[in-house]
Design a protein around this motif. Structure first.
Motif, PDB file in Angstrom:
ATOM      1  N   CYS A  83      42.612  11.658  -3.347  1.00  0.00           N
ATOM      2  CA  CYS A  83      42.350  11.649  -4.624  1.00  0.00           C
ATOM      3  C   CYS A  83      42.591  10.190  -5.216  1.00  0.00           C
ATOM      4  CB  CYS A  83      43.246  13.004  -5.683  1.00  0.00           C
ATOM      5  SG  CYS A  83      42.874  12.644  -7.410  1.00  0.00           S
ATOM      6  N   PHE A  84      41.093   9.643  -5.581  1.00  0.00           N
ATOM      7  CA  PHE A  84      41.594   8.354  -5.894  1.00  0.00           C
ATOM      8  C   PHE A  84      42.169   7.963  -6.954  1.00  0.00           C
ATOM      9  CE2 PHE A  84      36.722   9.148  -7.322  1.00  0.00           C
ATOM     10  CZ  PHE A  84      36.922  10.373  -8.114  1.00  0.00           C
ATOM     11  N   TRP A  85      42.755   8.702  -7.342  1.00  0.00           N
ATOM     12  CA  TRP A  85      43.550   8.591  -9.258  1.00  0.00           C
ATOM     13  C   TRP A  85      44.456   7.556  -8.942  1.00  0.00           C
ATOM     14  CZ3 TRP A  85      43.500  14.051 -11.646  1.00  0.00           C
ATOM     15  CH2 TRP A  85      41.902  14.088 -12.362  1.00  0.00           C
ATOM     16  N   GLY A  86      45.426   8.512  -7.944  1.00  0.00           N
ATOM     17  CA  GLY A  86      46.856   7.246  -7.182  1.00  0.00           C
ATOM     18  C   GLY A  86      46.650   6.582  -6.400  1.00  0.00           C
ATOM     19  N   ALA A  91      32.184   5.850  -9.319  1.00  0.00           N
ATOM     20  CA  ALA A  91      32.390   7.249 -10.274  1.00  0.00           C
ATOM     21  C   ALA A  91      31.893   7.252 -12.060  1.00  0.00           C
ATOM     22  CB  ALA A  91      33.757   7.782  -9.985  1.00  0.00           C
ATOM     23  N   GLU A  92      32.467   9.162 -12.684  1.00  0.00           N
ATOM     24  CA  GLU A  92      32.007   8.573 -14.001  1.00  0.00           C
ATOM     25  C   GLU A  92      33.395   8.093 -14.693  1.00  0.00           C
ATOM     26  OE1 GLU A  92      30.390  12.066 -11.414  1.00  0.00           O
ATOM     27  OE2 GLU A  92      31.629  11.011 -10.991  1.00  0.00           O
ATOM     28  N   PRO A  93      32.573   7.738 -16.186  1.00  0.00           N
ATOM     29  CA  PRO A  93      34.061   7.089 -16.844  1.00  0.00           C
ATOM     30  C   PRO A  93      35.238   7.832 -16.654  1.00  0.00           C
ATOM     31  CG  PRO A  93      31.079   6.646 -17.216  1.00  0.00           C
ATOM     32  CD  PRO A  93      30.783   7.678 -16.343  1.00  0.00           C
ATOM     33  N   TYR A  94      34.921   8.953 -16.599  1.00  0.00           N
ATOM     34  CA  TYR A  94      36.552   9.243 -17.252  1.00  0.00           C
ATOM     35  C   TYR A  94      37.143   9.255 -15.824  1.00  0.00           C
ATOM     36  CZ  TYR A  94      34.589  13.754 -14.749  1.00  0.00           C
ATOM     37  OH  TYR A  94      33.888  14.611 -14.108  1.00  0.00           O
ATOM     38  N   HIS A  95      36.872   9.258 -15.092  1.00  0.00           N
ATOM     39  CA  HIS A  95      37.876   8.733 -13.892  1.00  0.00           C
ATOM     40  C   HIS A  95      38.635   7.740 -13.880  1.00  0.00           C
ATOM     41  CE1 HIS A  95      37.162  13.196 -11.905  1.00  0.00           C
ATOM     42  NE2 HIS A  95      36.084  13.062 -11.643  1.00  0.00           N
ATOM     43  N   GLN A  96      37.668   6.654 -14.373  1.00  0.00           N
ATOM     44  CA  GLN A  96      37.921   5.526 -14.145  1.00  0.00           C
ATOM     45  C   GLN A  96      39.431   5.045 -14.964  1.00  0.00           C
ATOM     46  OE1 GLN A  96      36.612   3.617 -11.718  1.00  0.00           O
ATOM     47  NE2 GLN A  96      34.727   4.335 -11.436  1.00  0.00           N
ATOM     48  N   LYS A  97      41.081   4.100 -14.247  1.00  0.00           N
ATOM     49  CA  LYS A  97      41.546   4.386 -14.863  1.00  0.00           C
ATOM     50  C   LYS A  97      42.549   5.142 -15.088  1.00  0.00           C
ATOM     51  CE  LYS A  97      40.665  -0.335 -13.806  1.00  0.00           C
ATOM     52  NZ  LYS A  97      39.911   0.108 -13.295  1.00  0.00           N
ATOM     53  N   TYR A  98      42.342   6.342 -14.389  1.00  0.00           N
ATOM     54  CA  TYR A  98      43.097   7.931 -15.123  1.00  0.00           C
ATOM     55  C   TYR A  98      43.918   7.890 -16.009  1.00  0.00           C
ATOM     56  CZ  TYR A  98      43.413  13.208 -15.568  1.00  0.00           C
ATOM     57  OH  TYR A  98      43.593  13.840 -16.049  1.00  0.00           O
ATOM     58  N   GLU A  99      45.541   7.037 -15.642  1.00  0.00           N
ATOM     59  CA  GLU A  99      46.203   7.342 -15.457  1.00  0.00           C
ATOM     60  C   GLU A  99      46.523   6.454 -17.058  1.00  0.00           C
ATOM     61  OE1 GLU A  99      49.525   8.546 -14.173  1.00  0.00           O
ATOM     62  OE2 GLU A  99      48.572   9.431 -12.349  1.00  0.00           O
ATOM     63  N   LEU A 100      45.864   5.045 -17.240  1.00  0.00           N
ATOM     64  CA  LEU A 100      46.181   4.701 -18.288  1.00  0.00           C
ATOM     65  C   LEU A 100      45.225   6.017 -19.693  1.00  0.00           C
ATOM     66  CD1 LEU A 100      46.737   1.615 -19.324  1.00  0.00           C
ATOM     67  CD2 LEU A 100      44.020   0.906 -19.124  1.00  0.00           C
ATOM     68  N   ARG A 101      44.120   6.149 -19.043  1.00  0.00           N
ATOM     69  CA  ARG A 101      43.168   7.063 -20.139  1.00  0.00           C
ATOM     70  C   ARG A 101      43.911   8.128 -20.457  1.00  0.00           C
ATOM     71  NH1 ARG A 101      37.504   6.861 -20.102  1.00  0.00           N
ATOM     72  NH2 ARG A 101      36.393   4.612 -19.225  1.00  0.00           N
ATOM     73  N   SER A 102      44.804   8.498 -19.648  1.00  0.00           N
ATOM     74  CA  SER A 102      45.858  10.231 -19.878  1.00  0.00           C
ATOM     75  C   SER A 102      47.669   9.535 -20.494  1.00  0.00           C
ATOM     76  CB  SER A 102      46.325  11.241 -17.833  1.00  0.00           C
ATOM     77  OG  SER A 102      45.278  11.156 -17.677  1.00  0.00           O
ATOM     78  N   THR A 103      47.131   8.354 -20.793  1.00  0.00           N
ATOM     79  CA  THR A 103      48.327   8.166 -21.752  1.00  0.00           C
ATOM     80  C   THR A 103      48.107   8.215 -22.955  1.00  0.00           C
ATOM     81  OG1 THR A 103      49.410   6.668 -19.345  1.00  0.00           O
ATOM     82  CG2 THR A 103      50.398   6.245 -21.986  1.00  0.00           C
ATOM     83  N   PRO A 104      48.930   8.839 -24.001  1.00  0.00           N
ATOM     84  CA  PRO A 104      48.499   8.841 -25.590  1.00  0.00           C
ATOM     85  C   PRO A 104      48.670   7.151 -26.151  1.00  0.00           C
ATOM     86  CG  PRO A 104      50.312  10.095 -25.147  1.00  0.00           C
ATOM     87  CD  PRO A 104      50.140   9.389 -23.714  1.00  0.00           C
ATOM     88  N   VAL A 105      48.398   6.869 -27.342  1.00  0.00           N
ATOM     89  CA  VAL A 105      48.056   5.447 -27.456  1.00  0.00           C
ATOM     90  C   VAL A 105      47.024   4.265 -26.569  1.00  0.00           C
ATOM     91  CG1 VAL A 105      48.714   3.618 -28.731  1.00  0.00           C
ATOM     92  CG2 VAL A 105      49.858   6.603 -29.085  1.00  0.00           C
TER      93      VAL A 105
END
Length: 220
Positions: free
Chosen positions: A33-36, A150-164
């Protein structure tokens, strides 16, 4: 980290001071998986930009839901005056089991190369790994024919998943988030990668709201 001659950038220059793509080299890896791997490589000193996408197959215009025979990959732009392709290969080989054959095209481990020098370096390290483990290496080295972002929501996934933090960076960069050095580094830090002292040194230099920096520290 290798010692390289030449003008050395600061560990995390502001995005407008980061080396342009014309001054960087690019490596492409499949590591499940490319997120890691996006986060892992993004935390490395000398890495300027990361982006995830699809490569290695023949399906035209692949998407996440219509991937065909492509593999999830991460592309790593790096400053060769700070880090080297050999450094990246060391991380690549250390973060998967080279004896295990990939079960699906989507998540296979693979090195994709587009220069003779990179192929030679990749093949050399592949042979070194085979010698070290005393057996066959299933991880291939292949030519990179094309990279599909890949689609924008896959880019920098860990960052996007961090609140604030994710909200602040998305608001600040928008579609340019994928090419932000700051975002690449924070994406890695949010996943827990990087030396603690270096992480704190980098965070202290960033012009971001205190609440954002505190959230990154809390996530770490």
């Amino acid at each position: 980290m290798s010692d390289h001659a030449g003008t050395r950038q600061t560990d995390l220059a502001p995005d407008d001071a980061a080396p342009p793509s014309s001054a960087t080299d690019t490596a492409t890896f499949g590591l499940g998986c490319f997120w890691g791997p996006d986060a892992r490589f993004g935390a490395m000193e000398g890495v300027v930009r990361t982006r995830v996408g699809y490569a290695g197959g023949t399906t035209p215009e692949p998407t996440y839901h219509e991937l065909g025979d492509h593999t999830e990959v991460v592309q790593v732009e790096y400053d060769p005056s700070v880090t080297s392709y050999a450094d990246l290969l060391e991380v690549f080989w250390s973060t998967h089991d080279p004896r295990a054959a990939s079960r699906t095209p989507q998540y296979r481990n693979v090195i994709l190369v587009d220069t003779v020098a990179h192929r030679q370096a990749a093949e050399r390290t592949r042979q070194e790994v085979a010698s070290r483990i005393g057996g066959a290496v299933e991880t291939p080295v292949e030519d990179l024919d094309a990279f599909h972002l890949a689609e924008p929501y896959h880019q920098k996934y860990e960052l996007r998943s961090t609140p604030v933090v994710g909200d602040e960076l998305v608001d600040r960069y928008g579609d340019d988030l994928v090419d932000s050095t700051v975002a690449a580094r924070l994406n890695g830090f949010a996943a827990g990668h990087g030396d603690p002292e270096r992480r704190e040194s980098v965070l202290a230099e960033l012009d971001l709201p205190p609440a954002v920096l505190d959230e990154v520290r809390r996530r770490i």
